[in-house]
Design a protein around this motif. Structure first.
Motif, PDB file in Angstrom:
ATOM      1  N   ASN A 156       0.754  -1.111  -0.013  1.00 17.90           N
ATOM      2  CA  ASN A 156       0.058  -0.123   0.121  1.00 17.90           C
ATOM      3  C   ASN A 156       0.901   1.145  -0.040  1.00 17.90           C
ATOM      4  O   ASN A 156       1.878   1.284   0.792  1.00 17.90           O
ATOM      5  CB  ASN A 156      -0.869   0.036   1.069  1.00 17.90           C
ATOM      6  CG  ASN A 156      -2.020  -1.219   1.450  1.00 17.90           C
ATOM      7  OD1 ASN A 156      -2.530  -1.447   0.303  1.00 17.90           O
ATOM      8  ND2 ASN A 156      -2.033  -1.892   2.406  1.00 17.90           N
ATOM      9  N   GLY A 157       0.212   2.396  -0.673  1.00 20.67           N
ATOM     10  CA  GLY A 157       0.994   3.815  -0.377  1.00 20.67           C
ATOM     11  C   GLY A 157       2.124   3.869  -1.139  1.00 20.67           C
ATOM     12  O   GLY A 157       2.377   3.252  -2.143  1.00 20.67           O
ATOM     13  N   LYS A 158       2.986   5.046  -1.068  1.00 20.72           N
ATOM     14  CA  LYS A 158       4.025   5.383  -1.724  1.00 20.72           C
ATOM     15  C   LYS A 158       5.162   4.811  -1.160  1.00 20.72           C
ATOM     16  O   LYS A 158       5.582   5.013   0.051  1.00 20.72           O
ATOM     17  CB  LYS A 158       3.852   6.720  -2.325  1.00 20.72           C
ATOM     18  CG  LYS A 158       2.703   7.149  -2.898  1.00 20.72           C
ATOM     19  CD  LYS A 158       2.902   8.664  -3.449  1.00 20.72           C
ATOM     20  CE  LYS A 158       1.696   8.930  -4.764  1.00 20.72           C
ATOM     21  NZ  LYS A 158       0.360   8.745  -4.103  1.00 20.72           N
ATOM     22  N   LEU A 159       6.327   4.586  -2.042  1.00 18.24           N
ATOM     23  CA  LEU A 159       7.737   4.411  -1.394  1.00 18.24           C
ATOM     24  C   LEU A 159       8.335   5.730  -0.937  1.00 18.24           C
ATOM     25  O   LEU A 159       8.030   6.724  -1.588  1.00 18.24           O
ATOM     26  CB  LEU A 159       8.525   3.836  -2.545  1.00 18.24           C
ATOM     27  CG  LEU A 159       8.518   2.327  -2.730  1.00 18.24           C
ATOM     28  CD1 LEU A 159       9.601   1.929  -3.575  1.00 18.24           C
ATOM     29  CD2 LEU A 159       8.929   1.359  -1.359  1.00 18.24           C
TER      30      LEU A 159
ATOM     31  N   LYS B  62      14.089  -3.259  -4.645  1.00 19.66           N
ATOM     32  CA  LYS B  62      14.675  -4.309  -3.784  1.00 19.66           C
ATOM     33  C   LYS B  62      14.384  -4.321  -2.267  1.00 19.66           C
ATOM     34  O   LYS B  62      14.192  -5.243  -1.542  1.00 19.66           O
ATOM     35  CB  LYS B  62      16.329  -4.105  -3.900  1.00 19.66           C
ATOM     36  CG  LYS B  62      17.366  -5.186  -3.134  1.00 19.66           C
ATOM     37  CD  LYS B  62      17.081  -6.595  -3.781  1.00 19.66           C
ATOM     38  CE  LYS B  62      17.929  -7.341  -3.371  1.00 19.66           C
ATOM     39  NZ  LYS B  62      19.217  -7.112  -4.218  1.00 19.66           N
ATOM     40  N   ASP B  63      14.044  -2.879  -1.964  1.00 22.57           N
ATOM     41  CA  ASP B  63      13.753  -2.864  -0.307  1.00 22.57           C
ATOM     42  C   ASP B  63      12.559  -3.197  -0.216  1.00 22.57           C
ATOM     43  O   ASP B  63      12.310  -3.697   0.829  1.00 22.57           O
ATOM     44  CB  ASP B  63      13.958  -1.560  -0.021  1.00 22.57           C
ATOM     45  CG  ASP B  63      15.456  -0.914  -0.272  1.00 22.57           C
ATOM     46  OD1 ASP B  63      16.547  -1.525   0.112  1.00 22.57           O
ATOM     47  OD2 ASP B  63      15.484   0.148  -0.867  1.00 22.57           O
TER      48      ASP B  63
ATOM     49  N   ARG C 228       1.920  -0.916  -8.448  1.00 26.19           N
ATOM     50  CA  ARG C 228       1.467  -0.062 -10.053  1.00 26.19           C
ATOM     51  C   ARG C 228       2.400   0.912 -10.183  1.00 26.19           C
ATOM     52  O   ARG C 228       2.557   1.031 -11.481  1.00 26.19           O
ATOM     53  CB  ARG C 228       0.166   0.567  -9.619  1.00 26.19           C
ATOM     54  CG  ARG C 228      -0.940  -0.491  -9.566  1.00 26.19           C
ATOM     55  CD  ARG C 228      -1.432  -1.096 -10.928  1.00 26.19           C
ATOM     56  NE  ARG C 228      -1.357  -2.671 -10.688  1.00 26.19           N
ATOM     57  CZ  ARG C 228      -0.945  -3.659 -11.667  1.00 26.19           C
ATOM     58  NH1 ARG C 228      -0.180  -3.388 -12.632  1.00 26.19           N
ATOM     59  NH2 ARG C 228      -1.170  -4.865 -11.370  1.00 26.19           N
ATOM     60  N   ALA C 229       2.989   1.743  -9.349  1.00 26.89           N
ATOM     61  CA  ALA C 229       4.009   2.701  -9.594  1.00 26.89           C
ATOM     62  C   ALA C 229       5.293   2.239 -10.206  1.00 26.89           C
ATOM     63  O   ALA C 229       6.150   3.222 -10.619  1.00 26.89           O
ATOM     64  CB  ALA C 229       4.050   3.779  -8.401  1.00 26.89           C
TER      65      ALA C 229
ATOM     66  N   ALA D 225       4.286   0.953   2.043  1.00 21.92           N
ATOM     67  CA  ALA D 225       5.323   1.141   1.317  1.00 21.92           C
ATOM     68  C   ALA D 225       6.248   2.318   2.184  1.00 21.92           C
ATOM     69  O   ALA D 225       7.294   2.357   2.351  1.00 21.92           O
ATOM     70  CB  ALA D 225       5.156   1.597   0.100  1.00 21.92           C
ATOM     71  N   ALA D 226       5.221   3.005   2.887  1.00 17.31           N
ATOM     72  CA  ALA D 226       5.869   4.270   3.824  1.00 17.31           C
ATOM     73  C   ALA D 226       6.577   3.776   4.673  1.00 17.31           C
ATOM     74  O   ALA D 226       7.505   4.445   5.260  1.00 17.31           O
ATOM     75  CB  ALA D 226       4.674   5.301   4.005  1.00 17.31           C
TER      76      ALA D 226
END
Lengths: 199, 470
Positions: free
Chosen positions: B171-174, B181-182, B209-210, B281-282
């Motif tokens: 979920n969410g953004k990196l 890899k992380d 998706r991103a 992801a955050a």
């Protein structure tokens, strides 16, 4: 492959989880182009030091376990690389049966295809066997038909196995022959998808 | 109509035969072959007078053994025999081969996608557990053993029990400085090395998706490290655009038709999985492993744990053995661990975007004197593209060695070996005992983290280095 049903053998315990196929057969031995002769390299880095001398503290180097044909180990046995050299090495060394709480999928498949019976027992049962097997000469009786593992002092456990794999192991089938005997279905599939016949 | 996952759709399209009490017989669309796991399979065919049923669906290359310097000097005669054996087998059975001199040569899981052989909806196998890489395209791709290689060569099919489905939702953004890899290392650290055993994984969610195709490949590549034979991502426009114009992909009008079919394979809204795991992801920071399996890792701000921190007896014992092998003390700050070797390469992280990320960190800096750092592009094509952008210059000026393509130090079957007791920051996929050389100590990281370790001489949070723009 050799059919297998009833089997009795001496047990060797390796009390470790996640034994990966790099440990079972290190990469420097993957260069041979034959299927045979890998037994001498099984668990190589645990059996031998950097100079090629035997490590006395590793159980397979203990003469009292030299006749072992059944290996008992921790969970997720055979994880990592898909190398079939791992079951080839175990078989060539003399292990026909492995007992662990769980296996990596590819290793399990590879074992069946070489006539190795990889038995899944519960954590508790494996723990019991690891304990009993630390006494050299400890034997287990495996009966694939009945799906049972027993010893001479009252231990009995039953294991699950896919009925198809069971039949393959009991009969020692060559899977390619089995598939090719139904080649017509492959032909029909190809005709349908590719509109063409390939044999 | 019943809602289906991409996994079920691909499966249904490939069932040749289904009978009660037996696995399904699945048709295979692409069989990739390399020199290490194939010789015994070809020998089996010869012994039984069998042929290769679909040489047109089979493609071979040599990658595991090949030298990455002095391309034509294979010092080990057994390696040489294995490579020659593949050449002979391909000639005898009519299989296309990208050999050591071929411009398409490279790591099998790098060249398949690059050539457009890998496509959505295909069933893909190879005698290599990292075949899961190709799942990034929405293909069902998994590693097989040599007996199965022989079976596929002879019949173009394989017996498989329909796997359970596992959704891994990111979920969410990196965050800044965090790479794909992380994500996969964090997933494995959180859920364990056998979370996926018996399952095929589908990676879903906003963060997935991103990602670009190359980043998705890194994630699917390591599905096997979480126990799943296959991991995939539903096809979308990122997938379609990556494949447009690739040599073995459909061309022109046919491509547009194929693209429609591919997009329709994506998991239906509302389809159900046997199991779902989620991660934000955050919460993911740059990762690093400290132990001897890929789940033994944490964010770079972490510490080497003590066996006492684990509840299960088996875990305590595994951690104790791991720390002993790795030569680490519990409580050590991860950024206090120094490195001797740095390896940037492997089917996990040797694509152009990986090299760009590492070069970004290396640019204008110097590899520490006590560190040996090598960069091994995944294929000859990646090497050329990188050179065209001048990445090779950035690396060599910083003191990295720039090599030819192959599997190299990921498994050290060629001469690229980490010596006993030495510590390596590696962008590969396995930190098993002895993997990179007998007694070698492997720490898995992303390409930019590996480059940061090289220039700092110790593990470093790449986000702290100025000039990182990702």
């Amino acid at each position: 492959m050799e059919p297998i049903n009833q089997f009795t053998g001496v047990v060797c315990p390796i009390n470790r989880a996640n034994i990966d196929t790099d440990q079972i057969i290190p990469k420097q031995f993957l260069k041979r182009i034959e299927r045979q002769g890998f037994g001498q390299f099984v668990f190589y880095n645990w059996r031998f030091d950097d100079d090629g001398n035997k490590r006395e503290d590793f159980i397979l180097n203990d003469p009292k376990f030299a006749d072992a044909e059944i290996l008992v180990a921790g969970e997720n046995f055979g994880c990592g690389s898909s190398r079939e050299h791992a079951p080839w090495a175990l078989l060539d060394y003399g292990f026909r049966i492995i007992i662990a709480p769980s296996y990596a999928d590819i290793f399990y498949n590879n074992s069946v295809k070489n006539g190795i019976l990889a038995v899944k027992l519960t954590d508790e049962e494996v723990k019991t066997l690891l304990g009993r097997a630390s006494v050299p000469g400890f034997k287990l009786h495996i009966n694939l038909e009945e799906q049972s593992v027993t010893d001479d002092s009252g231990f009995t456990a039953y294991f699950d196995i896919d009925p198809y794999w069971k039949k393959m192991l009991l009969n020692g089938w060559d899977e390619i022959s089995v598939t090719l005997s139904a080649e017509e279905r492959i032909r029909q599939f190809e005709e349908k998808v590719y509109g063409k016949q390939y044999s | 109509m019943m809602k289906k996952t991409v996994i079920e759709k691909i499966w249904e399209n490939h069932v040749v035969s289904r009978e009660e009490g037996k696995p399904d017989l699945l048709y295979i669309d692409l069989h990739l072959v390399h020199e290490v796991t194939s010789p015994q399979a070809f020998e089996g065919l010869r012994m039984n007078g069998r042929r290769v049923r679909r040489p047109d669906l089979t493609y071979a290359t040599m990658d595991h053994n090949v030298p990455t310097i002095n391309r034509h000097i294979v010092n080990d005669p057994i390696s040489k025999t294995q490579m020659q054996t593949l050449e002979q087998n391909c000639r005898e059975f009519g299989i296309e081969l990208a050999d050591i001199d071929h411009p398409d040569q490279g790591i099998v899981h790098v060249i398949g996608p690059q050539l457009g052989l890998t496509q959505p909806g295909k069933t893909i196998v190879c005698g290599d557990s990292h075949t899961s890489t190709h799942g990034a395209f929405g293909a069902l791709a998994f590693g097989i053993g040599t007996s199965e290689v022989e079976h596929v060569l002879a019949t173009q099919t394989i017996w498989q029990k329909q796997p359970k489905t596992l959704q891994i939702k990111v979920n969410g953004k990196l965050g800044f400085g965090v790479q794909s890899k992380d994500i996969i290392l964090a997933i494995i650290a959180k859920f364990g090395v056998n979370a996926g055993t018996g399952y095929v994984m589908e990676f879903t969610g906003e963060a997935i998706r991103a990602l670009s195709m190359e980043q998705r490949m890194t994630i699917c590549n390591m599905s096997i490290e979480a126990g799943a034979r296959a991991g995939l991502v539903s096809p979308d426009m990122t997938t379609v655009e990556y494949l447009r114009g690739r040599r073995y992909a459909p061309q022109g009008e046919e491509f547009e038709e194929a693209a429609k079919r591919w997009l329709a394979l994506a998991t239906d809204e509302g389809a159900t999985y046997d199991k779902t795991l989620e991660i934000d992801a955050a919460d993911i920071e740059p990762q690093m492993t400290w132990g001897t399996n890929p789940s033994m890792g944490s964010g770079i701000s972490g510490f080497v744990p003590s066996p006492d921190e684990f509840d299960r007896e088996a875990d305590k014992e595994s951690v104790r053995l791991a720390l002993d092998y790795m030569g680490l003390e519990a409580g050590t700050r991860l950024t206090d661990i120094s490195v001797d070797y740095v390896f940037i390469g492997s089917c996990t992280n040797s694509r152009l975007s990986d090299l760009r990320a590492a070069a970004e960190v290396a640019r204008g800096r110097k590899v520490q004197d006590h560190v040996t750092a090598i960069v091994v592009p995944g294929s000859q094509t990646v090497k050329q593209q990188a050179e065209a952008e001048g990445l090779d210059k950035i690396f060599t000026e910083a003191g990295f060695q720039w090599r030819e393509s192959g599997c190299s130090m990921c498994l050290a079957m060629n001469d690229d070996v980490v010596p006993p007791g030495k510590r390596c920051a590696s962008t590969s996929n396995r930190n098993f005992e002895g993997r990179q050389g007998n007694g070698a100590r492997t720490h898995l990281v992303s390409p930019s983290m590996a480059a940061a370790a090289a220039v700092m001489g110790r593990f470093t949070d790449v986000r702290e280095l100025a000039g990182v723009n990702q």
